[in-house]
Design a protein around this motif. Structure first.
Motif, PDB file in Angstrom:
ATOM      1  N   GLN A 108       0.792  -1.227  -0.111  1.00  0.00           N
ATOM      2  CA  GLN A 108      -0.026  -0.154   0.133  1.00  0.00           C
ATOM      3  C   GLN A 108       0.937   1.399   0.001  1.00  0.00           C
ATOM      4  O   GLN A 108       0.473   2.252  -0.664  1.00  0.00           O
ATOM      5  N   SER A 126      -2.142  -4.567   1.836  1.00  0.00           N
ATOM      6  CA  SER A 126      -2.098  -3.651   3.106  1.00  0.00           C
ATOM      7  C   SER A 126      -0.898  -4.635   3.894  1.00  0.00           C
ATOM      8  O   SER A 126      -0.514  -3.776   5.017  1.00  0.00           O
ATOM      9  N   GLY A 133      -7.653  -6.033   4.703  1.00  0.00           N
ATOM     10  CA  GLY A 133      -7.700  -5.037   3.579  1.00  0.00           C
ATOM     11  C   GLY A 133      -6.980  -3.635   3.867  1.00  0.00           C
ATOM     12  O   GLY A 133      -6.788  -3.379   4.878  1.00  0.00           O
ATOM     13  N   MET A 134      -6.667  -2.947   2.968  1.00  0.00           N
ATOM     14  CA  MET A 134      -6.239  -1.594   2.952  1.00  0.00           C
ATOM     15  C   MET A 134      -7.173  -0.450   3.717  1.00  0.00           C
ATOM     16  O   MET A 134      -8.355  -0.680   3.447  1.00  0.00           O
ATOM     17  N   TYR A 137      -7.459   3.917   2.071  1.00  0.00           N
ATOM     18  CA  TYR A 137      -7.010   4.144   0.726  1.00  0.00           C
ATOM     19  C   TYR A 137      -8.177   4.367  -0.387  1.00  0.00           C
ATOM     20  O   TYR A 137      -9.188   3.533  -0.301  1.00  0.00           O
ATOM     21  N   ASP A 143      -8.050  -3.920  -4.003  1.00  0.00           N
ATOM     22  CA  ASP A 143      -7.751  -4.351  -2.699  1.00  0.00           C
ATOM     23  C   ASP A 143      -7.328  -5.878  -2.723  1.00  0.00           C
ATOM     24  O   ASP A 143      -8.380  -6.497  -2.874  1.00  0.00           O
TER      25      ASP A 143
END
Length: 263
Positions: A108, A126, A133-134, A137, A143
């Motif tokens: 990321q 991530s 997940g991220m 963002y 993702d």
């Protein structure tokens, strides 16, 4: 019969699928993640299905990585090779070759400069210890953690990998899929890796040495891995004891043999 990196993972599963195969530490955050052979293979299968089903990755494809040494990176590498694709491994954020790849997978914190190159497909990781997940963002990258969950736990390539096809492009060197296995086996012998070894690997050394050294050579030898990012020297002796480490790469621990050094 010529072999590919996917066969090395299959070998590990046949030896002992339930045993720890890759343990990942980050002393900067205190994170620890342990993956058995079965768990790593599950991540590899899901990732390979994602690459194949969503992005048509297969023999002749190129998957570019802008990722640190990490357990998720191991899964992505093995997944790309399971598809029969070549991996473009780069340590520089502004490497223009990334834009030429069919799919780019990036940490990321490395997405911003890559977005400007407008790669064909961009996935962000991530690198969360639990695979989440991220957060925070809002860019164009998909993702990885959210995408991969929807895919199956078993992988069958539409077209079996050809050992003669390109497998790794890094530092001006190109290795075929079959050559990756042969090179890993030769390196394992030179380093002194042994079947059943539990190898503590410094992530900085691993990043410089490349995935053949830190991932494939231990697999080829029948060893398992303890990856350490940002290692705290004060913790290493106790960690080595707790993890039953038998050898090290890139770090010295009293009483434990250092790979590549004369006994």
């Amino acid at each position: 019969m010529a072999r590919t990196p996917a066969d090395l993972l299959a070998d590990a599963l046949r030896r002992d699928a339930a045993a720890p195969l890759l343990t990942d530490y980050d002393d900067a955050t205190g994170d620890r993640v342990e993956l058995s052979g079965t768990t790593l293979a599950n991540w590899v299968a899901k990732t390979a299905n994602l690459l194949q089903d969503e992005f048509d990755v297969g023999p002749g494809s190129t998957v570019a990585l802008a990722l640190p040494v990490h357990w998720q990176t191991a899964a992505v590498l093995l997944a790309a090779w399971s598809c029969g694709a070549a991996v473009l491994d780069t340590a520089t954020e502004d490497d223009g070759r990334l834009a030429e790849a069919d799919v780019v997978l990036a940490a990321q914190d490395r997405l911003a400069p890559l977005e400007e190159q407008e790669p064909a497909e961009l996935l962000g990781l991530s690198l969360h210890p639990l695979g989440m997940g991220m957060a925070g963002y809002a860019g164009p990258a998909r993702d990885f953690a959210l995408e991969v969950r929807a895919h199956g736990d078993f992988f069958a390539p539409y077209q079996p990998p050809d050992p003669a096809d390109p497998g790794l492009l890094a530092g001006g060197v190109e290795l075929a899929l079959g050559d990756l296995v042969g090179t890993a086996q030769g390196l394992a012998d030179r380093l002194g890796l042994r079947p059943g070894d539990r190898v503590l690997v410094d992530a900085g050394t691993a990043a410089e040495a490349g995935p053949v050294a830190w991932l494939l050579a231990p697999l080829a030898a029948g060893a398992s891995l303890v990856l350490c990012r940002n290692p705290d020297p004060a913790r290493l002796l106790q960690r080595a004891a707790a993890e039953r480490v038998t050898a090290t790469l890139g770090v010295q621990i009293e009483g434990i043999r250092e790979l590549g050094r004369p006994a």
